[in-house]
Design a protein around this motif. Structure first.
Motif, PDB file in Angstrom:
ATOM      1  N   UNK A 117       0.803  -1.212   0.000  1.00  0.00           N
ATOM      2  CA  UNK A 117       0.000   0.000   0.000  1.00  0.00           C
ATOM      3  C   UNK A 117       0.841   1.270   0.000  1.00  0.00           C
ATOM      4  N   UNK A 118       0.321   2.302  -0.663  1.00  0.00           N
ATOM      5  CA  UNK A 118       0.865   3.651  -0.534  1.00  0.00           C
ATOM      6  C   UNK A 118       0.182   4.384   0.611  1.00  0.00           C
ATOM      7  N   UNK A 119      -1.111   4.108   0.788  1.00  0.00           N
ATOM      8  CA  UNK A 119      -1.904   4.799   1.812  1.00  0.00           C
ATOM      9  C   UNK A 119      -3.260   4.103   1.935  1.00  0.00           C
ATOM     10  N   UNK A 120      -3.998   4.484   2.972  1.00  0.00           N
ATOM     11  CA  UNK A 120      -5.362   3.993   3.151  1.00  0.00           C
ATOM     12  C   UNK A 120      -6.291   5.154   3.488  1.00  0.00           C
ATOM     13  N   UNK A 121      -7.512   5.072   2.993  1.00  0.00           N
ATOM     14  CA  UNK A 121      -8.574   6.009   3.350  1.00  0.00           C
ATOM     15  C   UNK A 121      -9.721   5.191   3.923  1.00  0.00           C
ATOM     16  N   UNK A 122     -10.038   5.443   5.180  1.00  0.00           N
ATOM     17  CA  UNK A 122     -11.047   4.660   5.898  1.00  0.00           C
ATOM     18  C   UNK A 122     -12.193   5.582   6.283  1.00  0.00           C
ATOM     19  N   UNK A 123     -13.397   5.310   5.774  1.00  0.00           N
ATOM     20  CA  UNK A 123     -14.531   6.215   5.955  1.00  0.00           C
ATOM     21  C   UNK A 123     -15.695   5.487   6.646  1.00  0.00           C
ATOM     22  N   UNK A 220      -0.154  -1.054  11.251  1.00  0.00           N
ATOM     23  CA  UNK A 220      -0.426  -0.359   9.992  1.00  0.00           C
ATOM     24  C   UNK A 220       0.680   0.668   9.776  1.00  0.00           C
ATOM     25  N   UNK A 221       1.449   0.500   8.701  1.00  0.00           N
ATOM     26  CA  UNK A 221       2.658   1.287   8.487  1.00  0.00           C
ATOM     27  C   UNK A 221       2.539   2.283   7.341  1.00  0.00           C
ATOM     28  N   UNK A 222       1.320   2.574   6.911  1.00  0.00           N
ATOM     29  CA  UNK A 222       1.137   3.525   5.811  1.00  0.00           C
ATOM     30  C   UNK A 222       0.296   4.707   6.294  1.00  0.00           C
ATOM     31  N   UNK A 246      -5.067   4.603  17.470  1.00  0.00           N
ATOM     32  CA  UNK A 246      -4.277   3.380  17.414  1.00  0.00           C
ATOM     33  C   UNK A 246      -3.341   3.258  16.230  1.00  0.00           C
ATOM     34  N   UNK A 247      -3.625   3.978  15.139  1.00  0.00           N
ATOM     35  CA  UNK A 247      -2.794   3.883  13.934  1.00  0.00           C
ATOM     36  C   UNK A 247      -1.721   4.973  13.986  1.00  0.00           C
ATOM     37  N   UNK A 248      -0.451   4.602  13.951  1.00  0.00           N
ATOM     38  CA  UNK A 248       0.628   5.577  14.159  1.00  0.00           C
ATOM     39  C   UNK A 248       0.587   6.791  13.231  1.00  0.00           C
ATOM     40  N   UNK A 249       0.508   6.572  11.916  1.00  0.00           N
ATOM     41  CA  UNK A 249       0.543   7.672  10.955  1.00  0.00           C
ATOM     42  C   UNK A 249      -0.858   7.895  10.408  1.00  0.00           C
ATOM     43  N   UNK A 250      -1.715   8.492  11.239  1.00  0.00           N
ATOM     44  CA  UNK A 250      -3.112   8.668  10.831  1.00  0.00           C
ATOM     45  C   UNK A 250      -3.587  10.083  11.132  1.00  0.00           C
ATOM     46  N   UNK A 251      -4.618  10.469  10.409  1.00  0.00           N
ATOM     47  CA  UNK A 251      -5.263  11.769  10.647  1.00  0.00           C
ATOM     48  C   UNK A 251      -6.769  11.564  10.594  1.00  0.00           C
ATOM     49  N   UNK A 252      -7.465  12.132  11.555  1.00  0.00           N
ATOM     50  CA  UNK A 252      -8.923  12.001  11.653  1.00  0.00           C
ATOM     51  C   UNK A 252      -9.591  13.298  11.219  1.00  0.00           C
TER      52      UNK A 252
END
Length: 282
Positions: A117-123, A220-222, A246-252
């Motif tokens: 993965x390059x990234x994830x978008x979770x909605x 999760x490393x992305x 919980x996800x290290x590199x995340x933005x809400x």
């Protein structure tokens, strides 16, 4: 509206029906039990301006292979299928975007295959079962609309349902998940129609009772963009907050005028937040 290109993709785990549209870096979009077709999907359509989107019918959905064993419909096996599809496409990496149960798959994909993965978008999703401990969830028996929602779900599973009746029931079901239900026809103006895989839905309902990957979110490393409506009745906001913690590199990102469909209810801001995320992650 331009139709999606249909492709039957042969992988080492079977044949999967994939719909392709858009230009840009590759992006995987799917949902755990939806059945897509050439008309596409409202969530997936959002990303076609910025990405080449691969909209995937999972096993037992649409023209994809059937399951030979019940366990092949599990979320974990589904992630293995997605990885096989990625390999068959010959991509070095791709992004993942998932809404609702599609977002749940995205969480599992990130845990097990961040390398792809390059990234994830979770909605509007969750990293654990979201019904039992949240009376704000429409799938909790204490919710005032619980009974009618269950009736609609069971009715939509019927294979002989006419297109007209399916549309009628789907509209009613969707309105429960809008902050302003009276805006339904403004928010869903396109000729997009999709079905539901009863086999996948039935297995999911059972598996959901033991679903909890909150202690694995750290794997999760992305870069992960988590977005949720303030008034989400399907996967309430607290579960998105939990994932972001919980996800290290995340933005809400919280949408203050949305329920379960922020990509339609606040479409301009949704696109802006996604494009900003793409810029910031570089």
């Amino acid at each position: 509206m331009e139709a999606w290109e249909r492709k039957l993709l042969h992988t080492e785990r079977g044949v999967f029906e994939v719909f392709i549209k858009g230009d840009g870096n590759p992006l995987c979009v799917t949902h755990h039990y939806s059945e897509f077709n050439e008309t596409g999907d409202y969530f997936a359509e959002t990303f076609t301006v910025t990405n080449q989107v691969f909209l995937i019918n999972l096993r037992e959905a649409g023209g994809s292979d059937k399951s030979h064993e019940p366990y092949q419909l599990s979320m974990l096996e589904t992630i293995f299928d997605l990885e096989a599809i990625w390999e068959a496409l010959g991509l070095s990496h791709w992004g993942f975007a998932g809404h609702s149960t599609g977002g749940m798959l995205g969480i599992l994909y990130g845990i097990h295959f961040s390398k792809s993965l390059d990234f994830s978008v979770i909605v509007g999703a969750a990293a654990r079962e979201y019904m039992t401990f949240s009376e704000d969830c429409i799938y909790n028996e204490a919710h005032p609309d619980y009974e009618r929602m269950q009736e609609l779900i069971e009715a939509l599973k019927q294979p002989d349902l006419s297109l007209v009746k399916r549309k009628e029931l789907s509209v009613e079901r969707t309105k429960f998940s809008l902050h302003k239900p009276e805006k339904y026809h403004d928010l869903f103006p396109l000729d997009i129609h999709k079905g539901m895989s009863a086999a996948r839905m039935n297995f999911f309902i059972r598996e959901l009772q033991i679903y909890d990957v909150t202690r694995k979110l750290e794997f999760i490393e992305v870069p992960t963009l988590i977005m949720c409506g303030r008034f989400d009745v399907q996967c309430p906001l607290k579960y998105s907050i939990e994932m972001a913690e919980g996800i290290p590199d995340s933005r809400l990102v919280i949408f203050e005028r949305s329920n379960h469909y922020p990509f339609l209810e606040e479409a301009d801001r949704f696109r802006d937040e996604y494009e900003l995320f793409l810029i910031e992650k570089k």
